[in-house]
Design an enzyme around this catalytic site. Sequence first.
Site, PDB file in Angstrom:
ATOM      1  N   THR A  48      49.007  32.587  18.106  1.00 13.68           N
ATOM      2  CA  THR A  48      48.394  31.743  19.119  1.00 13.68           C
ATOM      3  C   THR A  48      46.874  31.911  19.067  1.00 13.68           C
ATOM      4  OG1 THR A  48      48.731  33.519  20.734  1.00 13.68           O
ATOM      5  CG2 THR A  48      50.410  31.796  20.630  1.00 13.68           C
ATOM      6  N   TYR A  49      46.175  31.145  19.903  1.00 10.17           N
ATOM      7  CA  TYR A  49      44.707  31.141  19.871  1.00 10.17           C
ATOM      8  C   TYR A  49      44.160  32.543  20.116  1.00 10.17           C
ATOM      9  CZ  TYR A  49      40.010  29.230  20.488  1.00 10.17           C
ATOM     10  OH  TYR A  49      38.678  28.933  20.350  1.00 10.17           O
TER      11      TYR A  49
END
Length: 253
Positions: A48-49
Site C-alpha cells: 500500500t501507499y
Amino acid sequence: MTVKPGTRSPAPPFTTSTLQQEAYRKLGFSVAQTMAVAQKLYEAGKITYMRTDSTNLSKLALSRAREVIISGYGEKYSKTRQFVTKSKGAQEAHEAIRPAYLDNQTTSGNQNEKKLYELIWKRTIASQMADAAIEKTTILINMNNSPVTFSATGEVIKFDGFLKVYTESTDQENNDEEKDLLPPVKNGTPLFYNIVTAVQKFTMPLPRYTEASLVKSWKSLALEGHQPMRQPSQPFRTGDMLRVKTGLEKNGR
C-alpha cells in the site's frame, strides 16, 4: 526466586517513520534508500501507499491476516486488533504500510525489494497475533563459603505469540535479543559456576544520531506538538536538506 507473570504486545503496522527506523536497524538501509525501494514496491502493486501516518488496517486486511495466521500458526496465535494513530493532525487518508496481498510472504524483485517486502509482511502479520506470555524472573544465588549473593534477572517465555514472527529492534547498538532470557530453574536447584567475570561499567554520554534515531526524535517532537509534521515523509526530506544547507556529514550508519 521470584516470578511475576507478564505479557508483551506486538508493535503496530508500519507508518512511514517507523518503516524508515526499522529498515535502518534491521536491514542497514538509509532513509532515502528505504523510500526508494518502497516506492518501487508500491508502483509494482505489492504494498500500500508508503507515505502515511496511519496505523489502521482495512477490514479486508484484518480478515485476511487472521486467515493467514490461523492457517500458518494455529488459531491460538490470532488476535485481531486495530491500532489508534497517536500523531496530532495525522494524515490518515491511507492505511498503514502493508502488503497488498497478505497471502504472499515473499515477492519477486531485487534483493533489497525482497528484504523490505518481507520486513513489511512480518510486521503486519505480527501486529495481528496474540501477545507473548512471559515470566519476569529474579533469581538470587547464594554461595556456601561466602556471604556474597549473586542475582540474575530476565524473562522466561511461556508462549511466544507474535514473537514467532517478528521482534521490534531498538536504537541501541549490539542489542542481544537473548541476553535477558533465562533457562527454567526451580527453588533449591544447586548451581555450579563455570566462569566468573568482573565487568567495569561507565556512564556514557548519549550517542550521536543515526538516521533511525533522528527520525524517531523528529517524530517525538511532532507527537508532543513542538514541531509540526506536515507530511509523513518530512523527516526524510529534512535529512537531505540538512546535508545540503549545513554540510551535515553522515559517517557510517
